[in-house]
Motif scaffolding. Sequence first.
Motif, PDB file in Angstrom:
ATOM      1  N   GLY A  21       1.271  -0.608  -7.733  1.00 35.08           N
ATOM      2  CA  GLY A  21       0.242  -0.592  -7.572  1.00 35.08           C
ATOM      3  C   GLY A  21      -0.419  -1.322  -6.098  1.00 35.08           C
ATOM      4  N   VAL A  22       0.160  -2.760  -6.613  1.00 34.47           N
ATOM      5  CA  VAL A  22       0.396  -3.724  -5.523  1.00 34.47           C
ATOM      6  C   VAL A  22       0.612  -3.840  -4.226  1.00 34.47           C
ATOM      7  CG1 VAL A  22       1.145  -6.111  -4.709  1.00 34.47           C
ATOM      8  CG2 VAL A  22       0.626  -5.954  -6.909  1.00 34.47           C
ATOM      9  N   LEU A  23       1.788  -2.713  -4.097  1.00 36.40           N
ATOM     10  CA  LEU A  23       2.517  -1.713  -2.877  1.00 36.40           C
ATOM     11  C   LEU A  23       1.673  -1.198  -2.208  1.00 36.40           C
ATOM     12  CD1 LEU A  23       6.463  -1.593  -4.051  1.00 36.40           C
ATOM     13  CD2 LEU A  23       5.189  -3.062  -1.990  1.00 36.40           C
ATOM     14  N   ALA A  24       0.588  -0.514  -3.060  1.00 38.74           N
ATOM     15  CA  ALA A  24      -0.429   0.867  -2.633  1.00 38.74           C
ATOM     16  C   ALA A  24      -1.774   0.455  -2.060  1.00 38.74           C
ATOM     17  CB  ALA A  24      -0.492   1.686  -3.631  1.00 38.74           C
ATOM     18  N   GLN A  25      -1.669  -1.097  -1.997  1.00 39.04           N
ATOM     19  CA  GLN A  25      -2.867  -1.955  -1.406  1.00 39.04           C
ATOM     20  C   GLN A  25      -2.704  -2.286  -0.681  1.00 39.04           C
ATOM     21  OE1 GLN A  25      -5.949  -1.522  -2.479  1.00 39.04           O
ATOM     22  NE2 GLN A  25      -4.764   1.035  -3.843  1.00 39.04           N
ATOM     23  N   ALA A  26      -0.670  -2.493  -0.492  1.00 37.26           N
ATOM     24  CA  ALA A  26       0.128  -3.825   0.586  1.00 37.26           C
ATOM     25  C   ALA A  26      -0.602  -3.122   2.186  1.00 37.26           C
ATOM     26  CB  ALA A  26       1.212  -4.161   0.214  1.00 37.26           C
ATOM     27  N   PRO A  27      -0.263  -4.456   2.938  1.00 37.55           N
ATOM     28  CA  PRO A  27      -0.539  -4.020   4.531  1.00 37.55           C
ATOM     29  C   PRO A  27       0.863  -3.431   4.694  1.00 37.55           C
ATOM     30  CG  PRO A  27      -1.578  -5.980   4.183  1.00 37.55           C
ATOM     31  CD  PRO A  27      -1.627  -6.039   2.857  1.00 37.55           C
ATOM     32  N   VAL A  28       0.899  -2.230   6.016  1.00 32.16           N
ATOM     33  CA  VAL A  28       1.714  -1.579   6.310  1.00 32.16           C
ATOM     34  C   VAL A  28       1.644  -1.597   7.755  1.00 32.16           C
ATOM     35  CG1 VAL A  28       2.286  -0.089   4.509  1.00 32.16           C
ATOM     36  CG2 VAL A  28       0.801   0.541   5.747  1.00 32.16           C
ATOM     37  N   SER A  29       3.050  -1.260   8.576  1.00 37.60           N
ATOM     38  CA  SER A  29       2.821  -1.788  10.326  1.00 37.60           C
ATOM     39  C   SER A  29       4.062  -1.184  10.185  1.00 37.60           C
ATOM     40  CB  SER A  29       2.360  -3.434  10.518  1.00 37.60           C
ATOM     41  OG  SER A  29       2.869  -2.754  12.049  1.00 37.60           O
ATOM     42  N   THR A  30       4.091  -0.803  11.584  1.00 38.49           N
ATOM     43  CA  THR A  30       5.040   0.213  12.141  1.00 38.49           C
ATOM     44  C   THR A  30       5.071   1.054  13.825  1.00 38.49           C
ATOM     45  OG1 THR A  30       6.924   1.509  11.923  1.00 38.49           O
ATOM     46  CG2 THR A  30       4.502   2.586  11.803  1.00 38.49           C
ATOM     47  N   THR A  31       5.297   1.220  14.372  1.00 37.86           N
ATOM     48  CA  THR A  31       5.571   1.251  15.612  1.00 37.86           C
ATOM     49  C   THR A  31       5.772   3.189  15.879  1.00 37.86           C
ATOM     50  OG1 THR A  31       8.242   1.848  15.715  1.00 37.86           O
ATOM     51  CG2 THR A  31       6.964  -0.781  17.317  1.00 37.86           C
ATOM     52  N   ASP A  32       4.887   3.170  16.779  1.00 40.39           N
ATOM     53  CA  ASP A  32       4.509   5.130  16.510  1.00 40.39           C
ATOM     54  C   ASP A  32       5.425   5.750  17.812  1.00 40.39           C
ATOM     55  OD1 ASP A  32       3.172   4.768  19.301  1.00 40.39           O
ATOM     56  OD2 ASP A  32       1.088   5.027  18.742  1.00 40.39           O
ATOM     57  N   ASP A  33       5.921   6.283  18.420  1.00 42.75           N
ATOM     58  CA  ASP A  33       6.680   6.708  19.472  1.00 42.75           C
ATOM     59  C   ASP A  33       6.733   6.898  20.720  1.00 42.75           C
ATOM     60  OD1 ASP A  33       8.007   9.172  17.132  1.00 42.75           O
ATOM     61  OD2 ASP A  33       6.724  10.748  17.680  1.00 42.75           O
ATOM     62  N   ASP A  34       5.506   6.246  21.105  1.00 39.36           N
ATOM     63  CA  ASP A  34       5.070   5.429  21.905  1.00 39.36           C
ATOM     64  C   ASP A  34       5.245   3.699  21.885  1.00 39.36           C
ATOM     65  OD1 ASP A  34       4.974   8.115  24.026  1.00 39.36           O
ATOM     66  OD2 ASP A  34       2.837   7.922  23.310  1.00 39.36           O
ATOM     67  N   GLY A  35       6.019   3.602  20.724  1.00 37.21           N
ATOM     68  CA  GLY A  35       6.080   1.998  21.338  1.00 37.21           C
ATOM     69  C   GLY A  35       4.949   0.880  20.355  1.00 37.21           C
ATOM     70  N   ARG A  36       4.056   2.086  20.139  1.00 36.89           N
ATOM     71  CA  ARG A  36       2.474   1.333  20.105  1.00 36.89           C
ATOM     72  C   ARG A  36       2.765   0.989  18.460  1.00 36.89           C
ATOM     73  NH1 ARG A  36      -0.994   4.313  18.968  1.00 36.89           N
ATOM     74  NH2 ARG A  36      -2.777   2.926  19.604  1.00 36.89           N
ATOM     75  N   ILE A  37       2.289  -0.406  18.600  1.00 39.77           N
ATOM     76  CA  ILE A  37       1.909  -1.108  16.586  1.00 39.77           C
ATOM     77  C   ILE A  37       0.791  -0.727  15.860  1.00 39.77           C
ATOM     78  CG2 ILE A  37       2.143  -3.162  15.075  1.00 39.77           C
ATOM     79  CD1 ILE A  37       3.088  -4.543  17.131  1.00 39.77           C
ATOM     80  N   VAL A  38       1.259   0.478  14.916  1.00 41.89           N
ATOM     81  CA  VAL A  38      -0.002   0.768  14.051  1.00 41.89           C
ATOM     82  C   VAL A  38       0.162   0.106  12.815  1.00 41.89           C
ATOM     83  CG1 VAL A  38      -0.587   3.069  13.126  1.00 41.89           C
ATOM     84  CG2 VAL A  38       0.557   3.246  14.976  1.00 41.89           C
ATOM     85  N   SER A  39      -0.963  -0.556  12.596  1.00 42.34           N
ATOM     86  CA  SER A  39      -1.205  -1.447  11.446  1.00 42.34           C
ATOM     87  C   SER A  39      -3.054  -0.511  10.619  1.00 42.34           C
ATOM     88  CB  SER A  39      -1.242  -2.879  11.921  1.00 42.34           C
ATOM     89  OG  SER A  39      -0.087  -3.547  12.467  1.00 42.34           O
ATOM     90  N   LEU A  40      -2.018  -0.759   9.193  1.00 40.89           N
ATOM     91  CA  LEU A  40      -2.819  -0.312   8.075  1.00 40.89           C
ATOM     92  C   LEU A  40      -2.830  -0.839   7.023  1.00 40.89           C
ATOM     93  CD1 LEU A  40      -1.900   3.434   7.902  1.00 40.89           C
ATOM     94  CD2 LEU A  40      -3.447   2.114   8.828  1.00 40.89           C
ATOM     95  N   PRO A  41      -5.068  -1.812   6.663  1.00 42.01           N
ATOM     96  CA  PRO A  41      -4.929  -2.002   5.033  1.00 42.01           C
ATOM     97  C   PRO A  41      -4.080  -2.021   4.306  1.00 42.01           C
ATOM     98  CG  PRO A  41      -6.600  -0.943   6.039  1.00 42.01           C
ATOM     99  CD  PRO A  41      -5.746  -0.843   7.157  1.00 42.01           C
ATOM    100  N   ARG A  42      -3.376  -0.295   4.436  1.00 44.18           N
ATOM    101  CA  ARG A  42      -3.198  -0.168   3.006  1.00 44.18           C
ATOM    102  C   ARG A  42      -2.523   0.988   3.546  1.00 44.18           C
ATOM    103  NH1 ARG A  42      -6.056   3.276  -1.077  1.00 44.18           N
ATOM    104  NH2 ARG A  42      -8.151   4.277   0.109  1.00 44.18           N
ATOM    105  N   PRO A  43      -1.230   1.772   2.573  1.00 46.08           N
ATOM    106  CA  PRO A  43      -0.781   2.627   2.995  1.00 46.08           C
ATOM    107  C   PRO A  43      -1.418   4.084   2.806  1.00 46.08           C
ATOM    108  CG  PRO A  43       0.563   1.837   1.236  1.00 46.08           C
ATOM    109  CD  PRO A  43      -0.631   1.277   1.406  1.00 46.08           C
ATOM    110  N   ALA A  44      -1.760   5.036   4.361  1.00 45.44           N
ATOM    111  CA  ALA A  44      -3.214   6.063   4.833  1.00 45.44           C
ATOM    112  C   ALA A  44      -3.067   6.628   3.438  1.00 45.44           C
ATOM    113  CB  ALA A  44      -2.345   6.483   5.863  1.00 45.44           C
TER     114      ALA A  44
END
Length: 304
Positions: A21-44
Amino acid sequence: MGVKKALHWLLGVSAWALAQGVLAQAPVSTTDDDGRIVSLPRPAQRIISFAPHATELIFAAGGGAQLVGTMRYSDYPEAAKAVPIVGDAHGLDLERIASLQPDLLVIWPHGNSAAQLERLRALKLPMFHSEPHSLAQIGDTLRRLGVLMGTASTATKAAQAYEAELLALRARYSQRPPVAVFYQIWHQPLLTVNDQHVIGDVLRLCGGRNVFGQQPVLVPQVSVEAVLAALPQALATSTGEGKLDEALAPWRHFKHFAPLAKQAVIAVHGDYISRHSPRILVGARRICEGLELVRQGQPVKQAP
């Protein structure tokens, strides 16, 4: 099971459930194929895909249940056909897109028009640019989508399976004697790819030498005369059903054009080569096997 063991088991299950449950609500972040950082407050949880290949990647990475909208022609896997369509290359239903309340948009920068991208940016929603520039990057893309969707375990397994197949093809074909190849994206106008395109990477994988690989444009337009002067030994092209039709029209008047004269034409269904998803290895295998026949001086037989 004794009382003490039962308590330990229940505590363990509770701790696991809490962690999930905690992981499902935790922020996540990575880069996309153009190297842009994409951050979400929780998994989409509500994703819209804006390209058929992106739809395939999302399903492969374990996020099919979170997909709430797709573009026309997103027809694989079978479950993708049940997802609502929000547009196509000619237009987007912005009202419907907004009503679906997406928390992640997966777009194709070179497949969606500039006008479409501007409208999507106006929604101020997180965007993941999906455009693998090499075969290896497709595996990386699966993993990074898995991070954003909270499906890392499934995505990693899919990436590993894809990479194992890619490695096997590379080991078998990449060091074979080179074959000069003209890859025809379209016949009117006559379009090809350079070495920076993922299809250029497919040709390298198969031991092919792209005759227009050094062109500065990703998808250059070329002339019939330039193709003839390049002296390709084989012609590879994608078609709607993997069959040759009007694609060969520019070449039928040139009886000494080697790919036609020696039956060295390799046709691949467009879904297996033009979509940057794990299925591209189906097309890659077809091209590799075709080039091997060309090396042996044998005609390339087309699928019925």
